[in-house]
Design an enzyme around this catalytic site. Structure first.
Site, PDB file in Angstrom:
ATOM      1  N   GLY A 107     -28.449   7.198   8.896  1.00 49.57           N
ATOM      2  CA  GLY A 107     -27.876   7.199  10.234  1.00 49.57           C
ATOM      3  C   GLY A 107     -27.060   8.432  10.549  1.00 49.57           C
ATOM      4  O   GLY A 107     -27.194   9.028  11.627  1.00 49.57           O
ATOM      5  N   THR A 108     -26.179   8.836   9.625  1.00 47.65           N
ATOM      6  CA  THR A 108     -25.417  10.064   9.859  1.00 47.65           C
ATOM      7  C   THR A 108     -26.334  11.281   9.784  1.00 47.65           C
ATOM      8  O   THR A 108     -26.126  12.270  10.487  1.00 47.65           O
ATOM      9  CB  THR A 108     -24.284  10.200   8.841  1.00 47.65           C
ATOM     10  OG1 THR A 108     -24.814  10.003   7.512  1.00 47.65           O
ATOM     11  CG2 THR A 108     -23.186   9.192   9.096  1.00 47.65           C
ATOM     12  N   ASP A 136     -31.435   7.966  -0.153  1.00 47.82           N
ATOM     13  CA  ASP A 136     -31.362   6.955   0.898  1.00 47.82           C
ATOM     14  C   ASP A 136     -32.753   6.423   1.186  1.00 47.82           C
ATOM     15  O   ASP A 136     -33.677   7.181   1.456  1.00 47.82           O
ATOM     16  CB  ASP A 136     -30.763   7.575   2.162  1.00 47.82           C
ATOM     17  CG  ASP A 136     -30.220   6.537   3.126  1.00 47.82           C
ATOM     18  OD1 ASP A 136     -30.750   5.408   3.133  1.00 47.82           O
ATOM     19  OD2 ASP A 136     -29.294   6.860   3.878  1.00 47.82           O
ATOM     20  N   CYS A 173     -21.193   6.255   7.696  1.00 51.17           N
ATOM     21  CA  CYS A 173     -22.493   5.814   7.202  1.00 51.17           C
ATOM     22  C   CYS A 173     -23.191   5.025   8.297  1.00 51.17           C
ATOM     23  O   CYS A 173     -22.714   3.947   8.676  1.00 51.17           O
ATOM     24  CB  CYS A 173     -22.318   4.956   5.950  1.00 51.17           C
ATOM     25  SG  CYS A 173     -23.893   4.267   5.385  1.00 51.17           S
ATOM     26  N   GLY A 174     -24.303   5.552   8.794  1.00 55.85           N
ATOM     27  CA  GLY A 174     -25.014   4.889   9.878  1.00 55.85           C
ATOM     28  C   GLY A 174     -25.696   3.609   9.454  1.00 55.85           C
ATOM     29  O   GLY A 174     -25.599   2.585  10.145  1.00 55.85           O
ATOM     30  N   HIS A 175     -26.394   3.642   8.307  1.00 55.69           N
ATOM     31  CA  HIS A 175     -27.033   2.403   7.869  1.00 55.69           C
ATOM     32  C   HIS A 175     -25.963   1.356   7.560  1.00 55.69           C
ATOM     33  O   HIS A 175     -26.165   0.154   7.775  1.00 55.69           O
ATOM     34  CB  HIS A 175     -27.937   2.663   6.647  1.00 55.69           C
ATOM     35  CG  HIS A 175     -27.338   2.332   5.319  1.00 55.69           C
ATOM     36  ND1 HIS A 175     -26.643   3.250   4.569  1.00 55.69           N
ATOM     37  CD2 HIS A 175     -27.313   1.173   4.601  1.00 55.69           C
ATOM     38  CE1 HIS A 175     -26.217   2.682   3.451  1.00 55.69           C
ATOM     39  NE2 HIS A 175     -26.615   1.424   3.434  1.00 55.69           N
TER      40      HIS A 175
END
Length: 341
Positions: free
Chosen positions: A262-263, A257, A97-99
């Site tokens: 991010g991903t 989201d 998870c990017g965020h």
């Protein structure tokens, strides 16, 4: 609740809450059980099998909501790692998870949840593999932005054609940026990526996700079988001007989201690079449904199995919103949470 002392058999869980570009992140700081397993994927399986009631309690109502997101920091599982992390949402456990990485670095460094041996670089063990983040501090020493180099990302399937009930013919790319997504041109479906069409976007995203899962076997060419699932649908619309595009990610059980994902933008960078639309070293800005942005660049060429891939770098900002002590009464019939959609 000043002065309230809960009974000894109630569970106490503490968190620091934040948001990254509008997307919530509940960082669990105390009260969560130790997770067995030598890898983060093994810890993920252990959490799913033994502590899923706590995920539901902290993500769903009455303590959370259908679009809540969270993470459990763990001890690193690699010799040079600074921290491990497990990600939580309304349906289960993300692989990356990017965020969440951006929020974890912000909260973790400022709250002293972990120390980074090579600060400002933070080496993070995720279920998808090693992610390396960099904290960008302001003059007061606070983490103003975070960049992270994601796991190798790639285009798995180009121009996959589907017949989707209610939508007709849909063409998508299947890409990986720590999780697998179906990327779809929103204009081709006459979908406007605006908050007013939120329900319609959720419906379209879930229809596409389910149809891809029914008709296409996803397999990471060089990864654990636990990675082999479609996490969500990302609807994309190109823009004119300094912002390259807007996208909306519909994932898990109909979550949307609030950040650009991010991903998701990592996978998009891989797709654009594979199509000859993004050069190595080039950065694009991608906007979310609510107008917040991430920057993403293709910084390095690599391979994943037999596939060409890139290492993407994503940059964004997070902000702390609160700190909490949650109580779970063992006699509460709703102690494991309620999901309403």
């Amino acid at each position: 609740m000043t002065g309230f002392e809960p009974p000894a058999d109630w569970r106490r869980i503490t968190t620091i809450d934040a948001h990254t570009a509008g997307e919530p992140l509940r960082v669990i700081t105390g009260g969560y059980p130790e997770l067995s397993g030598e890898t983060i994927l093994a810890k993920r399986r252990f959490a799913r099998e033994h502590h899923d009631d706590l995920r539901r309690a902290l993500m769903l109502e009455p303590r959370g909501h259908a679009d809540m997101y969270g993470c459990v920091p763990t001890a690193p599982v690699t010799p040079d790692g600074d921290v491990g992390v497990l990600f939580l949402h309304n349906e289960g456990y993300s692989t990356m998870c990017g965020h969440g990485i951006i929020g974890l670095v912000k909260v973790g460094l400022e709250a002293g949840l972990f120390r980074a041996a090579n600060d400002p670089e933070v080496r993070i063990d995720t279920p998808a593999g090693r992610v390396t983040a960099t904290a960008h501090r302001d003059g007061a020493g606070r983490v103003a932005k975070v960049s992270f180099r994601n796991v190798p990302s790639f285009l798995l399937e180009r121009d996959l054609e589907l017949e989707v009930e209610g939508l007709g013919r849909v063409v998508c790319d299947v890409g990986y940026g720590g999780a697998f997504y179906a990327y779809v041109d929103a204009a081709a479906l006459d979908l406007e990526l605006v908050p007013e069409r939120f329900a319609e976007l959720v419906d379209a995203g879930m229809r596409i996700k389910r149809r891809v899962m029914e008709t296409y076997a996803i397999e990471h060419p060089d990864g654990d079988p636990d990675l082999n699932f479609l996490y969500g649908t990302i609807l994309v619309r190109r823009l004119d001007g300094p912002v390259h595009s807007r996208n909306v990610c519909v994932f898990a059980d109909g979550e949307v989201d609030r950040s650009p994902t991010g991903t998701g933008v990592s996978g998009r960078a891989a797709v654009h690079h594979a199509r000859g639309e993004l050069a190595l070293g080039e950065t694009i800005t991608i906007e979310s449904l609510i107008g917040t942005t991430f920057d993403v660049a293709a910084v390095e060429a690599t391979r994943v199995g037999s596939l060409d891939a890139i290492v993407p770098e994503v940059t964004g900002a997070a902000h702390v919103t609160g700190q909490h002590e949650f109580l779970i009464d063992p006699d509460d019939p709703l102690r494991a949470g309620v999901l309403l959609r």
